[in-house]
Design a protein around this motif. Structure first.
Motif, short mmCIF file in Angstrom:
data_model
loop_
_atom_site.label_atom_id
_atom_site.label_comp_id
_atom_site.label_asym_id
_atom_site.label_seq_id
_atom_site.Cartn_x
_atom_site.Cartn_y
_atom_site.Cartn_z
N GLN A 1 -53.79 27.75 -28.14
CA GLN A 1 -53.82 28.24 -29.52
C GLN A 1 -52.51 27.94 -30.24
O GLN A 1 -52.51 27.56 -31.42
CB GLN A 1 -54.12 29.73 -29.53
N LYS A 2 -51.38 28.10 -29.52
CA LYS A 2 -50.08 27.78 -30.12
C LYS A 2 -49.99 26.30 -30.46
O LYS A 2 -49.51 25.91 -31.53
CB LYS A 2 -48.95 28.17 -29.16
N HIS A 3 -50.45 25.47 -29.52
CA HIS A 3 -50.40 24.03 -29.77
C HIS A 3 -51.33 23.65 -30.91
O HIS A 3 -51.01 22.78 -31.72
CB HIS A 3 -50.78 23.27 -28.49
N HIS A 4 -52.47 24.33 -30.97
CA HIS A 4 -53.41 24.08 -32.07
C HIS A 4 -52.75 24.43 -33.41
O HIS A 4 -52.88 23.69 -34.39
CB HIS A 4 -54.68 24.91 -31.88
N SER A 5 -52.04 25.56 -33.43
CA SER A 5 -51.34 25.96 -34.66
C SER A 5 -50.28 24.94 -35.05
O SER A 5 -50.13 24.60 -36.22
CB SER A 5 -50.68 27.34 -34.47
N PHE A 6 -49.57 24.43 -34.03
CA PHE A 6 -48.56 23.41 -34.28
C PHE A 6 -49.19 22.15 -34.87
O PHE A 6 -48.70 21.59 -35.86
CB PHE A 6 -47.84 23.09 -32.98
N LEU A 7 -50.30 21.72 -34.29
CA LEU A 7 -50.99 20.53 -34.79
C LEU A 7 -51.54 20.77 -36.19
O LEU A 7 -51.52 19.87 -37.04
CB LEU A 7 -52.12 20.13 -33.84
N GLN A 8 -52.04 21.99 -36.42
CA GLN A 8 -52.56 22.32 -37.75
C GLN A 8 -51.46 22.27 -38.78
O GLN A 8 -51.66 21.77 -39.90
CB GLN A 8 -53.20 23.71 -37.73
N GLU A 9 -50.27 22.78 -38.41
CA GLU A 9 -49.13 22.73 -39.33
C GLU A 9 -48.74 21.29 -39.63
O GLU A 9 -48.43 20.94 -40.77
CB GLU A 9 -47.95 23.48 -38.71
N GLN A 10 -48.75 20.45 -38.60
CA GLN A 10 -48.45 19.04 -38.82
C GLN A 10 -49.48 18.40 -39.74
O GLN A 10 -49.14 17.64 -40.64
CB GLN A 10 -48.42 18.29 -37.47
N PHE A 11 -50.74 18.73 -39.49
CA PHE A 11 -51.81 18.17 -40.32
C PHE A 11 -51.63 18.60 -41.78
O PHE A 11 -51.75 17.78 -42.70
CB PHE A 11 -53.16 18.64 -39.78
N ASP A 12 -51.35 19.88 -41.97
CA ASP A 12 -51.15 20.38 -43.34
C ASP A 12 -49.95 19.71 -44.01
O ASP A 12 -49.99 19.40 -45.21
CB ASP A 12 -50.96 21.90 -43.32
N ALA A 13 -48.88 19.51 -43.22
CA ALA A 13 -47.69 18.86 -43.78
C ALA A 13 -47.99 17.42 -44.20
O ALA A 13 -47.60 16.97 -45.28
CB ALA A 13 -46.55 18.90 -42.76
N TYR A 14 -48.71 16.70 -43.32
CA TYR A 14 -49.09 15.31 -43.64
C TYR A 14 -50.01 15.27 -44.86
O TYR A 14 -49.91 14.40 -45.72
CB TYR A 14 -49.76 14.64 -42.45
N LYS A 15 -50.93 16.24 -44.89
CA LYS A 15 -51.88 16.31 -46.00
C LYS A 15 -51.14 16.54 -47.32
O LYS A 15 -51.42 15.90 -48.35
CB LYS A 15 -52.88 17.44 -45.74
N GLN A 16 -50.15 17.47 -47.29
CA GLN A 16 -49.35 17.75 -48.48
C GLN A 16 -48.53 16.52 -48.88
O GLN A 16 -48.42 16.18 -50.06
CB GLN A 16 -48.43 18.93 -48.22
N TYR A 17 -47.97 15.85 -47.85
CA TYR A 17 -47.17 14.64 -48.11
C TYR A 17 -48.03 13.56 -48.78
O TYR A 17 -47.63 12.96 -49.79
CB TYR A 17 -46.60 14.13 -46.81
N LEU A 18 -49.23 13.33 -48.26
CA LEU A 18 -50.11 12.32 -48.84
C LEU A 18 -50.53 12.71 -50.25
O LEU A 18 -50.65 11.86 -51.14
CB LEU A 18 -51.35 12.14 -47.95
N GLY A 19 -50.73 14.03 -50.46
CA GLY A 19 -51.08 14.49 -51.80
C GLY A 19 -49.95 14.23 -52.79
O GLY A 19 -50.20 13.78 -53.93
N ASN A 20 -48.72 14.46 -52.34
CA ASN A 20 -47.57 14.18 -53.20
C ASN A 20 -47.45 12.69 -53.52
O ASN A 20 -47.15 12.29 -54.64
CB ASN A 20 -46.28 14.67 -52.54
N VAL A 21 -47.69 11.86 -52.48
CA VAL A 21 -47.62 10.41 -52.68
C VAL A 21 -48.67 9.96 -53.68
O VAL A 21 -48.39 9.16 -54.59
CB VAL A 21 -47.80 9.67 -51.34
N ARG A 22 -49.89 10.48 -53.53
CA ARG A 22 -50.96 10.11 -54.47
C ARG A 22 -50.61 10.55 -55.89
O ARG A 22 -50.85 9.83 -56.86
CB ARG A 22 -52.28 10.73 -54.02
N GLN A 23 -50.05 11.78 -56.00
CA GLN A 23 -49.69 12.30 -57.31
C GLN A 23 -48.60 11.45 -57.96
O GLN A 23 -48.69 11.10 -59.14
CB GLN A 23 -49.22 13.75 -57.19
N GLN A 24 -47.57 11.09 -57.16
CA GLN A 24 -46.50 10.25 -57.68
C GLN A 24 -47.03 8.88 -58.06
O GLN A 24 -46.64 8.31 -59.08
CB GLN A 24 -45.38 10.12 -56.64
#
Length: 539
Positions: free
Chosen positions: A501-524
């Motif tokens: 569950q901890k590792h899942h949370s870590f991966l989910q955080e990474q996924f969310d961070a990448y998702k936010q990063y890609l969203g910022n790139v698309r917006q820019q």
């Protein structure tokens, strides 16, 4: 298929022989099915018992066919892949996380720590650090030879400091392994024991150091070292490792590798590692003692016995979760090699041959979208046709069954003075209204076995089967141990679940961070395109 996989699970000779017959390209698919499907309940000691029994057969076959020690357990064979795959099961992974996480923090928690001791690399990094910190160009030769780099006094000081630190980290790492002896999974220690036994049996003149090297080749090189080199793959760290950290871990792994192989550093290729021989020398004796101590475990015949009682007393159907392609793949392998398995099958009433005839030709592999998983019920109706037990095996089974009957029967309400009277009353109760058919079958089997054991001279009716009664009573008293072990297993599984569950949370955080990063790139990117369009419209 239920009959086929029941046969394969309970008679380990088939899979053990199959591993030496199939192509190396097929072994990984076979091991995946065997390790994680056929014996997929990784905390069930009865299944573990069967799996280790299969290991014993494959190991002995490897040793008996080996012409010399040099290549034994070193090449990329079915056995060595089996050994590596076995260490990836949950108990081994849990041990690595519990034992290595803290001790590796000396390296993994310091992303800027540099332990490099290659003079050329140290020299290069030293110049880079100087120029980055001062803003000046270094006057040192930018392309020195290895000798010139090694003669630089500053390089020598850095290397000496790093060797001392590497030595301390290695000492602490080995101490952590030694202190974790009681936590090492039984199966891994048992495999180490078999390696030592077969070394003595097939290479009696080999020195003890070679036995240590063989054991170290399994425990250190195939179990521990992969976790050192790639700790993120074993969930020992939650962050991405820096290049210096990866190199530091590699250096530690190299030291452990040479300790496992009982060799010193030396040679032209990595002569810069020679100063670490002092680390090897001061740790070799205690490492060899540790490797030999790994083999000091009970025999398989005395471990997991209570779990076998459960297996014998089970009345519900056993199931395994398996994909269609796994079933078809095993079916195809067996059909291809059925003639080579005939010697085993003849001793087993040709069960495999008959099942394969009933199944017909193995279906082809399905496309991924059609490859469904199914809960396959293992059909134990063929167990009456299994190979005959030896007298000792019959005695052990009788003790198991008697334990189950004793546990199931309300003895306080039964009036008897002999074992035979107890069995008669138990059979009467089990066959009566609302009785238990499985218990009745067990009583009948006990009665049949008793006649065999009397004829073999192992028990006597004259003393009311005294030896059998004592052994069954001892196991009844030890039944409490099963409950304690079950509770410990449950706690262990809860820890594994928490780690997942901890590792899942870590991966989910990474996924969310990448998702936010890609969203910022698309917006820019969108803003940039919009700006260009506005400028063009103005023009």
């Amino acid at each position: 298929y239920g009959k086929l996989f029941y046969l394969l699970q309970t008679d380990t000779r088939y899979i053990a022989t199959l591993t030496s017959l199939i192509k190396i390209a097929e072994i990984d698919n076979l091991l995946q099915t065997v390790m994680f499907t056929l014996y997929g309940n990784q905390y069930d000691e009865y299944e573990e018992h069967l799996l280790l029994h299969m290991f014993q057969r494959v190991l002995e076959n490897e040793f008996s066919n080996a012409k010399n020690i040099s290549g034994l357990l070193r090449a990329n064979t079915a056995l060595t892949r089996m050994m590596t795959t076995y260490t990836r099961r949950s108990p081994g992974q849990h041990y690595l996380k519990a034992t290595l996480t803290d001790v590796l923090k000396a390296i993994t928690a310091q992303s800027t720590l540099v332990l490099e001791i290659n003079p050329l690399k140290v020299y290069e990094l030293m110049i880079n650090d100087y120029e980055a910190s001062t803003g000046k160009i270094s006057t040192l030769n930018k392309k020195p030879s290895a000798e010139e780099a090694g003669e630089n006094s500053d390089v020598q000081k850095l290397i000496a400091t790093r060797i001392n630190l590497l030595g301390k980290i290695t000492d602490d790492f080995i101490s952590a392994l030694i202190s974790s002896m009681s936590e090492i999974p039984y199966g891994i220690r048992w495999i180490c024991k078999q390696i030592r036994i077969f070394m003595t049996q097939y290479f009696p003149d080999a020195p003890e150091a070679q036995a240590c090297s063989m054991i170290g080749g399994f425990f250190l090189l195939r179990f521990v070292n992969p976790a050192i080199v790639t700790p993120q793959a074993f969930m020992l760290v939650d962050t991405k490792l820096s290049p210096p950290t990866r190199r530091n871990l590699t250096l530690l792994a190299k030291i452990m590798q040479n300790l496992a192989n009982n060799v010193k550093f030396g040679g032209v290729k990595e002569s810069y590692m020679d100063p670490l021989n002092i680390v090897l020398d001061r740790n070799r004796e205690r490492m060899n003692e540790f490797l030999l101590s790994l083999t000091d475990v009970e025999d398989l015949s005395t471990v997991g016995g209570i779990d076998k009682y459960i297996a014998l007393g089970k009345t519900e159907t056993t199931t395994i979760n398996i994909s269609l392609n796994e079933m078809f793949f095993i079916h195809s392998l067996l059909s291809t090699n059925v003639s080579s398995l005939s010697a085993i099958d003849k001793k087993n009433s040709n069960l495999l041959n008959q099942i394969l005839k009933d199944l017909g030709t193995a279906p082809p592999q399905l496309p991924r979208k059609e490859n469904a998983n199914v809960d396959l019920e293992l059909d134990s109706s063929i167990k009456g046709a299994e190979r005959a037990y030896t007298a000792d095996q019959t005695y052990t089974e009788t003790k198991f069954l008697l334990f189950m009957v004793m546990k199931a029967m309300p003895s306080a309400k039964m009036n008897f003075t002999t074992v035979d009277e107890f069995l008669d009353l138990a059979l009467q109760s089990a066959q009566g209204r609302g009785g238990n058919r499985a218990i009745a079958e067990n009583v009948i089997r006990i009665k049949d076995n008793i006649h065999i054991l009397i004829s073999e001279g192992l028990i006597s009716k004259g003393d009311d089967y005294l030896t059998l009664r004592k052994d069954a009573a001892i196991e009844m008293m030890n039944h409490e141990n099963l409950l304690v072990q079950t509770k410990a297993d449950q706690e262990r599984l809860n820890e594994v679940l928490q780690n997942i569950q901890k590792h899942h949370s870590f991966l989910q955080e990474q996924f969310d961070a990448y998702k936010q990063y890609l969203g910022n790139v698309r917006q820019q990117s969108s803003c940039t395109r919009s700006g260009k369009q506005t400028k063009e419209e103005k023009k």
